[in-house]
Design a protein around this motif. Structure first.
Motif, short mmCIF file in Angstrom:
data_model
loop_
_atom_site.label_atom_id
_atom_site.label_comp_id
_atom_site.label_asym_id
_atom_site.label_seq_id
_atom_site.Cartn_x
_atom_site.Cartn_y
_atom_site.Cartn_z
N CYS A 1 6.33 4.76 -10.49
CA CYS A 1 6.14 6.00 -11.24
C CYS A 1 7.02 5.99 -12.48
O CYS A 1 8.19 5.66 -12.40
N ARG B 1 7.15 6.25 -2.63
CA ARG B 1 6.07 6.28 -1.65
C ARG B 1 4.88 7.00 -2.27
O ARG B 1 5.05 8.00 -2.96
N LYS B 2 3.69 6.50 -1.98
CA LYS B 2 2.47 7.00 -2.60
C LYS B 2 2.38 8.53 -2.57
O LYS B 2 2.02 9.16 -3.55
N GLU B 3 2.73 9.11 -1.40
CA GLU B 3 2.53 10.56 -1.25
C GLU B 3 3.46 11.38 -2.14
O GLU B 3 3.17 12.53 -2.44
N PRO C 1 0.46 0.42 -10.05
CA PRO C 1 0.65 -0.34 -8.81
C PRO C 1 1.95 -1.12 -8.84
O PRO C 1 2.41 -1.51 -9.91
N GLU D 1 0.83 -1.21 0.00
CA GLU D 1 0.00 0.00 0.00
C GLU D 1 0.85 1.25 0.00
O GLU D 1 0.42 2.31 -0.42
N LYS D 2 2.07 1.12 0.51
CA LYS D 2 2.92 2.29 0.72
C LYS D 2 3.59 2.75 -0.58
O LYS D 2 3.81 3.92 -0.79
N TYR D 3 3.94 1.76 -1.43
CA TYR D 3 4.74 2.09 -2.61
C TYR D 3 3.96 1.94 -3.91
O TYR D 3 3.12 1.04 -4.04
N VAL D 4 4.27 2.80 -4.87
CA VAL D 4 3.73 2.66 -6.22
C VAL D 4 4.90 2.81 -7.21
O VAL D 4 5.99 3.24 -6.85
N VAL E 1 1.43 6.72 -12.84
CA VAL E 1 1.51 5.91 -11.63
C VAL E 1 0.90 4.53 -11.87
O VAL E 1 -0.19 4.41 -12.42
N ALA F 1 4.30 10.44 -5.26
CA ALA F 1 4.16 9.92 -6.62
C ALA F 1 3.94 11.05 -7.62
O ALA F 1 3.29 12.04 -7.33
#
Lengths: 129, 260
Positions: free
Chosen positions: B210, B235-237, B245, B205-208, B243, B239
């Protein structure tokens, strides 16, 4: 109760479990006040960790989808249908955007939708057989 | 909390095998220490169990333990049956019947000499011995190495079953697909350091992923580059760009490569 879990998916396993239980409720296979398996037995049946099922149940409880029955386990509570439906529609939208991006014609998607919605249960059963 | 490691350091002659490692393990959970070859996983376990003397650091182990070492060596000249006897006589809280049952399930011939067992059978025999010891925490160093996929799944099931009775498992592996199936918490160890530690589900959930135009700066772990793009695990925030998953394989690989 059994469903498959995809360990290598980017979707966390506890989330997959939550979604699948919600889908069982939405489709009527699980009804209000039905018992669901204990955390331990679902973990065993799905071959996932007990902590993972516990987390899924914990969140389903805080959403009111599951309710604890003291000493007996968990029963199905209220599924917030609107939330769940919106989530599915969002998923559908994302898939549709992907299709559009690669240039799949609207007609193809329309045909697919009509096929899926037009298909009755008997057809589905015979296809499976 | 059954195990806490604080600021653990261990240096061999030339290389710093474990470099200021800290983490803690909760009861009834499966904790996987994971990393490329030579990351320091085995040394970490050995320091925890006092089989290697740490240079510095604090280790708090609250309970009894059982240990499956990386090199599965048993007395070669003994038969499997005799080996069970020996283990039973020198091990506290050893359940001999359980051991015989497991060996039977694994189809290990009891009258065969240890020396004549295949690599896989030896691992299974050792595993049966360790699982038959009642302990609060089980340290297993590469427990499924060299086993076929069906036996590997069975071993994972047995590992999982330990936690049903409130026991804890600390294990190391370099097989990601296996870790994904069984670990609650993973610690990614690279070059003697813990680069990331969290629950597997949280990591996803934390990483995506890019995808950004080549050369664009972004705060994250570089995964790969194409002719015109750089791909990062972020980290998602923080990104940006396109993007996508990220699955655990990708997160792991990027973090490992990202540690200088």
């Amino acid at each position: 109760m059994w469903f498959s879990v995809d360990f290598s998916s980017p979707v966390p396993v506890y989330k997959q479990i939550k979604e699948k239980i919600k889908a069982l409720i939405k489709s009527g296979k699980l009804r209000k006040d039905d018992f669901v398996p204990s955390i331990r037995s679902l973990a065993q049946d799905l071959q996932v960790n007990i902590n993972t099922v516990a987390r899924a149940y914990r969140e389903l409880m805080s959403e009111g989808v599951l309710q604890p029955v003291r000493g007996e386990g968990y029963v199905v509570g209220e599924l917030n249908e609107e939330d769940f439906t919106n989530q599915l529609i969002e998923q559908f939208e994302r898939a549709a955007v992907d299709c559009k991006r690669v240039g799949i014609d609207l007609k193809v998607l329309k045909e697919k939708l009509e096929m899926i919605y037009g298909r009755n249960e008997d057809d589905f059963e015979s296809r499976r057989a | 909390m059954i195990l806490r490691v604080e600021g653990l350091k261990k240096t061999y002659k030339q290389n710093r095998a474990v470099d200021n490692v800290s983490f803690q393990v909760e009861e009834s959970s499966i904790f996987a220490l994971l990393g490329p070859n030579g990351a320091g996983k085995t040394t970490t376990i050995k320091c925890i169990l006092n089989l290697r003397k740490a240079d510095s650091g604090k280790i708090l182990l609250n309970g009894s333990f059982a240990y499956l070492p990386e090199t599965k060596e048993l007395y070669r000249y003994l038969t499997v049956e005799k080996m069970v006897e020996v283990s039973s006589s020198v091990t506290q809280n050893f359940e001999k019947n359980k051991c015989i049952e497991l060996l039977d399930e694994f189809q290990i011939p009891l009258r065969e000499k240890i020396a004549n067992l295949s690599h896989g059978m030896l691992t299974q025999t050792y595993m049966a011995l360790v699982l038959s010891q009642k302990a609060d925490i089980y340290f297993m160093d590469e427990p499924t190495w060299g086993l076929d996929p069906i036996m590997r799944n069975r071993i994972l099931e047995l590992i999982r079953a330990l936690t049903y009775d409130g026991r804890t498992v600390f294990y190391t592996s370099h097989i990601l697909a296996e870790v994904e199936k069984v670990a609650d918490v993973v610690a990614i160890m690279v070059k003697g350091k813990i680069a990331e530690v969290d629950s597997l589900d949280n990591l996803k959930e934390k990483y995506v992923l890019c995808v950004v135009p080549k050369g664009e700066k972004i705060d994250g772990f570089h995964y790969k580059s194409t002719e015109n793009e750089d791909i990062y695990v972020v980290r998602k925030e923080s990104a940006k760009g396109i993007v996508e998953p990220a699955n655990f394989d990708v997160i792991f690989e990027s973090i490992v490569k990202g540690v200088k």
